[in-house]
Design an enzyme around this catalytic site. Structure first.
Site, short mmCIF file in Angstrom:
data_model
loop_
_atom_site.label_atom_id
_atom_site.label_comp_id
_atom_site.label_asym_id
_atom_site.label_seq_id
_atom_site.Cartn_x
_atom_site.Cartn_y
_atom_site.Cartn_z
N GLU A 154 0.77 -1.24 -0.22
CA GLU A 154 -0.01 -0.06 0.00
C GLU A 154 0.89 1.35 -0.07
OE1 GLU A 154 -2.83 -0.14 3.30
OE2 GLU A 154 -3.74 -1.91 2.50
N HIS A 170 -8.01 1.38 1.41
CA HIS A 170 -7.77 1.11 3.21
C HIS A 170 -8.39 2.30 3.63
CE1 HIS A 170 -5.05 -0.73 6.15
NE2 HIS A 170 -6.06 -0.34 6.74
#
Length: 307
Positions: free
Chosen positions: A263, A282
């Site tokens: 990420e 997220h």
């Protein structure tokens, strides 16, 4: 005392901290390693989200630190035993963003079961795909399978029951007669039972050795044909390549993925052409209200720890 905040936090909560201590707040400090290490060397508290890795060089730099505040609940980015061994208290925002995640799960399940809400461009262009979109499924009567029955899993189950869903749940550290199952109205089940019988499977487990790779190609293949998979827990728990392949093959009926192995996630050609797929960065636990609750909870607990 000095507090450093390495990622975004509600600015009113930052002000609450700054009223009593010297605060260094930079939402992008996580991406400035040299500045981060310099600030860490003299701080008494550090507040992070999920991207700041409190281990290795950063952990070694925290010589005067007494407390690590986590704006969220997952602790896989923090070496908790090493922090505690160094005399640092690790404080997660347990429960503060549970409603945000639970609502994300239910909304994703409803969107993917109905399967009609991506039609705007076609309708706006003068097309009328009514027949093609008339086979969506209702949420009521479907079975939600929850893997990980902590505070978020339980609240998700309560919302699902309010929509007349059946709820089954599995938690590896919870006995089948634990009061939480009856309180939610959920049936305790094994992992295999949840995978095989749920119309929607949602994951709420931490990333540990036992959950890494939990939903591999074999387990995804064992899911009920047409079922939905939702992952708001952590990357590395789900094999996303297997999810993409299953969607394209028509076995999975949909998937919502909010967390990834890396990420930010780099461009992934495997997702091109995947039907019924929701990808989000997220953010399942990040809403205006959720961020407010998380930020003020951690601000108050860090202030208390520094007294």
């Amino acid at each position: 005392m000095k507090i450093i905040i390495t990622e975004f936090m509600d600015e009113r909560a930052v002000a609450q901290l700054a009223a009593k201590h010297d605060v260094v707040y930079d939402p992008k400090l996580v991406d400035k390693p040299a500045e981060l290490l310099e600030a860490a060397a003299t701080c008494h508290a550090i507040i992070v989200r999920n991207r700041t890795q409190v281990r290795g060089d950063l952990l070694a730099a925290l010589k005067s630190c007494k407390v690590v505040g986590r704006l969220g609940v997952g602790l896989d980015n923090i070496d908790v035993p090493a922090c505690e061994a160094a005399g640092m208290k690790v404080i997660p925002a347990t429960g503060a963003n549970a409603l945000s995640v639970a609502e994300y799960v239910i909304a994703s399940a409803m969107l993917l079961l109905r399967g009609t809400f991506a039609s705007t461009p076609e309708v706006a262009a003068g097309k009328w795909p009514r027949n093609a979109l008339s086979n969506g499924r209702e949420t009521a009567g479907k079975t939600l399978g929850i893997i990980g029955f902590g505070s978020i899993g339980q609240l998700t189950g309560k919302l699902a029951k309010a929509l007349a869903m059946n709820v089954i749940a599995y938690d590896p550290v919870m006995k089948s007669d634990a009061p939480a199952f009856a309180q939610v109205g959920a049936k305790a089940a094994t992992l295999d039972e949840v995978i095989a019988s749920a119309d929607v499977v949602t994951l709420h487990v931490p990333l540990v050795d036992g959950t890494r790779g939990l939903f591999n190609a074999q387990r995804i293949a064992a899911m009920k044909p047409g079922s939905i998979l939702i992952n708001t827990s952590r990357g590395h728990i789900v094999d996303v390549a297997a999810v993409a392949a299953s969607l394209k093959a028509g076995h999975l009926g949909g998937a919502a993925l909010d967390v990834f192995d890396t990420e930010p996630m780099p461009a992934e050609p495997m997702f091109e052409g995947c039907p019924s797929l929701i990808l989000t960065p997220h953010i399942s636990g990040v809403t205006y209200e959720g961020n407010e609750r998380v930020s003020f909870m951690i601000a108050e607990k860090v202030l208390e720890a520094l007294q």
